[in-house]
Write an enzyme that holds these catalytic residues in place. Structure first.
Site, mmCIF file in Angstrom:
data_model
loop_
_atom_site.group_PDB
_atom_site.id
_atom_site.type_symbol
_atom_site.label_atom_id
_atom_site.label_comp_id
_atom_site.label_asym_id
_atom_site.label_seq_id
_atom_site.Cartn_x
_atom_site.Cartn_y
_atom_site.Cartn_z
ATOM 1 N N GLU A 245 -28.650 9.006 -13.437
ATOM 2 C CA GLU A 245 -28.271 9.185 -12.327
ATOM 3 C C GLU A 245 -27.126 9.953 -11.840
ATOM 4 O OE1 GLU A 245 -30.308 6.331 -9.969
ATOM 5 O OE2 GLU A 245 -31.174 7.667 -11.423
ATOM 6 N N ASP B 271 -10.649 -1.626 9.259
ATOM 7 C CA ASP B 271 -11.592 -1.381 8.006
ATOM 8 C C ASP B 271 -12.981 -2.128 8.284
ATOM 9 O OD1 ASP B 271 -9.600 -0.763 6.441
ATOM 10 O OD2 ASP B 271 -9.246 -2.857 5.676
ATOM 11 N N SER C 297 0.927 -1.228 -0.032
ATOM 12 C CA SER C 297 -0.056 0.015 -0.047
ATOM 13 C C SER C 297 0.958 1.216 -0.047
ATOM 14 C CB SER C 297 -0.926 0.103 1.176
ATOM 15 O OG SER C 297 -1.732 -1.151 1.127
#
Lengths: 292, 469
Positions: free
Chosen positions: B289, B246, B221
């Site tokens: 949308e 998380d 990461s």
């Protein structure tokens, strides 16, 4: 030299953004072209918001208005007669609903000669529509097509006449309060919006003036009036009350499981809140071991 | 996957047997238990998990919906209503799927802006980024196809408008469009193939997500400082630290999700889509949308159809090449004082573009005008002619306005206006300028702030980071 150039660019971008924001905020916004008419008001409904649920008595009255007045032209083809008995709806008794169903004529299968066979309605039947097809509906309504009412309360809406930069506020407000009744509010405003046309306005042949209908000319004549429908429960039979009740009934027709949904929603939100809290505490105690 | 060695020890006979034949437990252990993850990730890094959650929700609800849906022009709309009314808890399944699409995009956009701000697209993470752009592209296609299945007015006309864009292709445009439709207009065959592909694409997304995570686990990461982990002290193991963080973030997100599902399920939709599709009647305003609105604004900003389509496609495809457009070696915008204001201006641009997409093209955001009221049309017209005789270029307009008492004719003499069209064009210009001009130039001339020596140093301060060694 490098520093100076970057400072200059920074000032530029900052001033561009300030300029953009102030210029957009300072000047009055454009009015929507054409139209006019009054602002549609947000009504108080028993089924709005976090604790909202349908009022059984109101739905029963509203069904009465639908049956006596609207049903002559407007169908409810997605609903079945059994829905009238369902929990969270008008909750008529089985006998009452059956009596309502029996009034309808249903075409079901063919007889020995191959001709369509008619019978009286059953609870499991869908609502019989007033016209055989759209062409017949138009033919009997001066060319206008009366829409089916099954999802009408969700198929209509209105727009607020507010400056564009205040709109995000209304979005946030509507989301936070769970404002799902724009269509119902429109229906109520429409049913109570029949007024004498303004001076000098020429109406089309067979058209009626309505202050909230787009374009202000509507083919449907004012359907409701005072004492149009009798109420068994002694509720005053004013036009506004009729409009309110039938709008509430149509809201149920388009969203029949609202009570159950909102009821479960409360439990889900409470469950998730507790779970999130526990996870937060677990996360905090775990991460206390690590500086971060 | 990566060469990161797993500390997995099979604990019983079966797992030992399995490990020698298919080391799947070892793989999982290495990638999702032991996996070293920077210790300084903030909550913006939880959106990866949140997106996985969204994808799972869409798959599960979608598979159930497909059991009841009928992809036929005459029955599609009614079958959706059948799900809402007669299927047990069908209204919740459908609302979860419908709201889920919005939540998926909300999370994906936050995830993308996070990657953009912290330079997560830079070497060695270009492939992760490119896979991510492919995922959002597939999401856009999937969401569009899913929306069409409802077969309401907005569905039908959205399909009509978007498939008609292919006619802009020179020479073969017409044939391609008819090939896509499976006929001479949007109809049953179109609906059927949209359904088929709407079922297929999520699995392509799943495959791309697997690659996205694989690529992520090869290089590890990124983190808010943009400094690569150097020592063990810079990282913590994925389990339990990031699993719990998380999970917590996902639950908070689920709360927002649940609010919409249970209390405002139709808020993010459009009322016109509750009117059954009617090929003979165009709705007054065709709007997509909310998550497509910025792209829709870009499409409409360009007056030429083909150029508009190309620009809209470019607005997404430009993301593929930004690893090479950004000339700065510094990843995190935290340490890039010059880029920072441009970045936030870019975020505002995207939001305002979304707003522009929702308004009609001739909507006026800013207007300075003199308005004169007249009670008869003739008076307004003669006043208009009088002004025109003095000033040929006057921008004049007569607006009929009806109130409860009377009809008035407002003669509007516009001195200055900023229309949606012009604003959209300006913002589109900035959208591309940010990638093609600002990113390369700023990287060359900027003097970045000093980076911390290591992740641990940024968290603990220099002296204690040294001590912790």
């Amino acid at each position: 030299m490098k520093l100076k150039l970057s400072d200059f660019l920074k000032c530029m971008s900052a001033s561009i953004s300030v300029l953009m924001v102030t210029s957009l905020l300072a000047v009055t916004p454009a009015q929507a072209a054409g139209g006019g008419g009054p602002e549609i008001k947000r009504q108080v409904w028993s089924f709005n918001g976090f604790f909202g649920k349908y009022n059984k008595a109101q739905l029963q009255r509203g069904f009465g208005v639908y049956k006596e007045v609207c049903a002559a032209c407007h169908g409810l083809k997605l609903l079945s007669y059994r829905n009238l008995v369902q929990v969270g709806g008008p909750e008529f008794s089985k006998e009452q609903a059956l009596a309502i169903a029996k009034e309808a004529t249903i075409i079901d299968g063919v007889d020995e000669d191959g001709e369509p066979k008619e019978r009286e309605g059953k609870l499991s039947d869908r609502f019989a529509s007033p016209f055989k097809n759209d062409t017949q509906a138009r033919a009997s309504n001066n060319g206008a097509l009366p829409p089916d009412f099954s999802v009408i309360a969700k198929a209509r809406t209105y727009h607020r006449h507010v400056p564009w930069y205040t709109e995000p506020y209304y979005w946030a407000y509507d989301m936070a309060t769970g404002y799902e009744e724009k269509g119902v509010d429109y229906l109520y405003a429409l049913l109570t919006g029949y007024k004498t046309p303004p001076r000098g306005m020429k109406l089309g042949d067979g058209m009626n003036y309505n202050e909230v209908f787009p374009g202000h000319q509507i083919a449907m004549a004012a359907p409701l009036s005072e004492d149009a429908v009798e109420y068994a429960d002694g509720t005053p039979t004013s036009l506004n009350q009729h409009a309110k009740d039938v709008s509430a009934f149509l809201a149920w027709a388009s969203e029949p499981h609202l009570n159950a949904r909102k009821d479960l929603g409360k439990r889900v939100l409470i469950y998730l809140t507790i779970l999130a809290l526990l996870l937060f505490l677990a996360k905090r105690s775990l991460w206390a071991r690590v500086k971060h | 996957m990566s060469d990161h060695s797993s500390t997995y020890e099979p604990t019983n006979g079966f797992t030992r047997w399995l490990d020698e034949r298919l080391p799947i437990m070892r793989l999982m252990h290495g990638q999702f238990i032991d996996f070293p993850t920077p210790r300084n990730l903030n909550y913006l890094w939880t959106f990866g998990a949140i997106l996985t959650f969204c994808l799972a929700i869409q798959l599960i609800t979608g598979i159930v919906l497909a059991m009841h849906f009928i992809p036929h022009g005459d029955f599609a709309f009614a079958s959706v209503e059948h799900i809402m009314r007669d299927v047990n808890w069908g209204d919740l399944i459908r609302y979860t799927h419908f709201v889920g699409a919005s939540m998926f995009f909300l999370a994906a956009y936050i995830h993308m802006f996070r990657g953009l701000y912290f330079g997560s697209y830079k070497s060695p993470r270009e492939i992760i980024w490119i896979l991510g752009v492919l995922i959002i592209l597939c999401m856009i296609i999937t969401a569009f196809m899913g929306y069409s299945l409802v077969w309401g007015q907005m569905s039908f006309w959205a399909v009509t408008v978007i498939t008609n864009l292919f006619t802009a292709i020179p020479i073969v445009g017409e044939s391609i469009t008819q090939w896509i439709w499976g006929g001479y207009s949007v109809g049953d065959p179109t609906l059927n193939r949209l359904f088929s592909l709407h079922y297929l694409f999520p699995f392509i997304i799943v495959a791309l997500v697997a690659l996205h995570i694989w690529a992520l686990h090869v290089v590890g990461s990124n983190n808010p400082t943009g400094v690569e982990p150097k020592t063990e002290n810079d990282s913590v193991s994925f389990y339990p630290y990031y699993v719990i963080k998380d999970s917590f973030a996902t639950m908070v997100f689920a709360l927002l999700f649940a609010w919409f599902v249970f209390y405002a399920p139709n808020y993010l939709g459009h009322s016109d889509n509750f009117i059954e599709a009617n090929p003979l009647q165009t709705p007054p305003h065709i709007v997509p949308e909310w998550y497509f609105l910025p792209f829709y604004a870009i499409l409409r900003a360009i007056p030429d159809k083909l150029l508009g389509v190309v620009t809209m496609m470019a607005a997404i495809c430009v993301l593929f090449i930004i690893p090479w457009l950004d000339t700065s070696k510094i990843r995190s915008t935290r340490y890039r004082p010059l880029l920072k204001p441009f970045f936030w201006l870019f975020v505002i641009t995207c939001l305002v573009l979304g707003y522009c997409g929702a308004k009609s093209p001739d909507y006026r955001f800013v207007e300075m005008a003199d308005t004169q009221k007249y009670t008869s049309k003739a008076a307004a017209v003669s006043a208009k002619e009088e002004i025109l005789s003095k000033n040929k270029h006057a921008d004049l307009e007569i607006i009929e306005s009806i109130n409860s008492k009377e009809i008035t004719y407002d003669l509007k003499n516009t001195k200055f206006k900023l229309t949606n069209q012009v604003l959209s064009l300006l913002l589109t210009f900035y959208y591309f300028a940010f990638f093609f001009a600002i990113m390369p130039i700023v990287g060359l001339i900027e003097t970045p702030h000093k980076l911390p020596g290591s992740i641990a140093e940024s968290v603990l301060g220099k002296s204690s980071a040294d001590k912790a060694q």
